[in-house]
Each structure stands twice: as C-alpha cells, then as structure tokens.
Design a protein around this motif. Sequence first.
Motif, mmCIF file in Angstrom:
data_model
loop_
_atom_site.group_PDB
_atom_site.id
_atom_site.type_symbol
_atom_site.label_atom_id
_atom_site.label_comp_id
_atom_site.label_asym_id
_atom_site.label_seq_id
_atom_site.Cartn_x
_atom_site.Cartn_y
_atom_site.Cartn_z
ATOM 1 N N UNK A 2 12.003 49.211 4.946
ATOM 2 C CA UNK A 2 12.192 50.486 4.243
ATOM 3 C C UNK A 2 13.382 51.248 4.815
ATOM 4 N N UNK A 3 13.503 51.247 6.141
ATOM 5 C CA UNK A 3 14.648 51.914 6.774
ATOM 6 C C UNK A 3 15.952 51.231 6.372
ATOM 7 N N UNK A 4 15.932 49.896 6.337
ATOM 8 C CA UNK A 4 17.131 49.158 5.940
ATOM 9 C C UNK A 4 17.498 49.465 4.494
ATOM 10 N N UNK A 5 16.500 49.570 3.635
ATOM 11 C CA UNK A 5 16.761 49.897 2.229
ATOM 12 C C UNK A 5 17.373 51.286 2.116
ATOM 13 N N UNK A 6 16.825 52.258 2.864
ATOM 14 C CA UNK A 6 17.392 53.607 2.837
ATOM 15 C C UNK A 6 18.841 53.599 3.314
ATOM 16 N N UNK A 7 19.098 52.849 4.387
ATOM 17 C CA UNK A 7 20.468 52.766 4.904
ATOM 18 C C UNK A 7 21.396 52.105 3.884
ATOM 19 N N UNK A 8 20.932 51.056 3.241
ATOM 20 C CA UNK A 8 21.753 50.389 2.230
ATOM 21 C C UNK A 8 22.007 51.294 1.026
ATOM 22 N N UNK A 11 29.919 54.010 -0.752
ATOM 23 C CA UNK A 11 30.883 53.063 -1.340
ATOM 24 C C UNK A 11 31.246 53.447 -2.774
ATOM 25 N N UNK A 12 30.260 53.906 -3.526
ATOM 26 C CA UNK A 12 30.538 54.316 -4.911
ATOM 27 C C UNK A 12 31.459 55.528 -4.949
ATOM 28 N N UNK A 13 31.241 56.486 -4.051
ATOM 29 C CA UNK A 13 32.115 57.661 -4.036
ATOM 30 C C UNK A 13 33.521 57.274 -3.577
#
Length: 111
Positions: A52-58, A65-67
């Motif tokens: 879950x932490x990795x997903x939040x970080x990603x 990256x989008x910005x």
Amino acid sequence: MSNTKLFIRKVLIVIGSIALVTSLGFSGVMYIGNRSLERTNKEQSDKLAKRDKQIDQLNRTKTDDESQLASMRDQLHSLQPDYDTLKQSVGAFATQAAACETIKQSLNIKS
C-alpha cells in the motif's frame, strides 16, 4: 458381579484416558496450527501494508511525472516557432552555401 463392575469401570477409565489424551493431542495440534496461521496472517498483513505504501509512492511519482510532462509539452509548444525559424534559417544558409560553392567552382577559386 463385582468383578464385572470393576472390569467395566477400568474399561471406562481407559476409554476416558484415551479420549483425554487424544483431546489434548488434538488441542496441541490445533494450537500449533493456529499460531502458524497467525504468523502467516501477520506476514501477509505486513506485506500488504508495505505494498500500500509503495502504491501511494508510485501514485505520487505518477502525478509528479504527469505534471512534468505537461510542463515539457508547454515548453515544446512555446519553443516550436523558434525551432521552425531556426530550421528555415539553416535551410537558407545551406542553400546560400551551395550557391557560393557553385560560384566558387565556376570561377575556379581554390580555398
């Protein structure tokens, strides 16, 4: 009859003892199985929390990256006219250099 009662009593005591030992053994096996399942459950919960932490970080990285991509697209659009002008200037210079080279060769000038 007393011997029969005594024999039946001993048989019932043996059957009760066997049932008690079997029950204790089964309880021990179930306790060990339960502890193993609790350990596995905790490990999987920890892995799930880590994921879950990795997903939040990603997700944060994706947003960044989008910005950054949007910013680069804006830069590209703002630099596009300069690029087109530079491209035309280089093309004109190349044409002019080729014309100069042609004139130079027709006049037999050595550099």
